[in-house]
Motif scaffolding. Sequence first.
Motif: not given
Length: 258
Positions: A10, A15-21, A56-58, A64
């Motif tokens: 990421k 890096r601001f992508t959430s895990h769900r995204d 974490p998001t951000g 990963e």
Amino acid sequence: MQRIRLRYTKRGRLRFTSHRDFQRAFERALRRAEVPMAYSAGFTPHPKVSYANAAPTGTGSEAEYLEIALTERRDPDALRELLDDSLPAGLDIIDAVEAHTSGLADRLQASVWDLRLEGVTVDEAESAVAAFLAAETVEVERRTKNGLRTFDTRAAVARLEVLAAPADRPGDGACAILRLVVRHATPAVRPDDVLSGLRATADLAPPVPAAVTRLAQGLLDEESGTVTDPLAPDREAVPAAPTAASGLTAASAPEGSA
């Protein structure tokens, strides 16, 4: 069924992508690349994808991990290229191996993080780190979905050192980099928790939010405080050669046998 383990990143704005995204983007990439995915049973089948310890998001990440199950065999390197081409830049598939062992999640024992502290000198960072490491416990509080939790950040830190920022970095102000190795525990201690611990023990408060990047995660060597590649056991494992079925064949059957 073949299992493939992938390492992805990421980077940058992703890096601001959430895990769900990321899950949604990855499942679209699987369809675009026409990967022969195995699916779960039930009324709402979904691709068999196992995600392990997402950042974490951000926060950025170079390490990963996930695992997918296929119904047909594929070359891991070719599959990696197809999936990488199907994902947006910044979400990059950088490694792929066939799974020959179990327990990938169990091998993710610790993470290596870089915390970029703009506006903090190396001397200030070193003084704060020394105070943090000298403490027996450094407790901080963070609100979670289960309410306010208290974390001992000192117990989770296996290694913490200060690095000078590269000479060719953008900007001309002070900048220190913390290289941090954190054990994975329950509840999880995050890099921002360690920054809160540094603030509590040494009043270290960067003027701008720290840029956080995960560099690696895997097995922890407690003596050296280093983290090893969790995919190495799969690379080193040699699948057992298939054995011939037992019993007599038609050519080897004794004369007169029916």
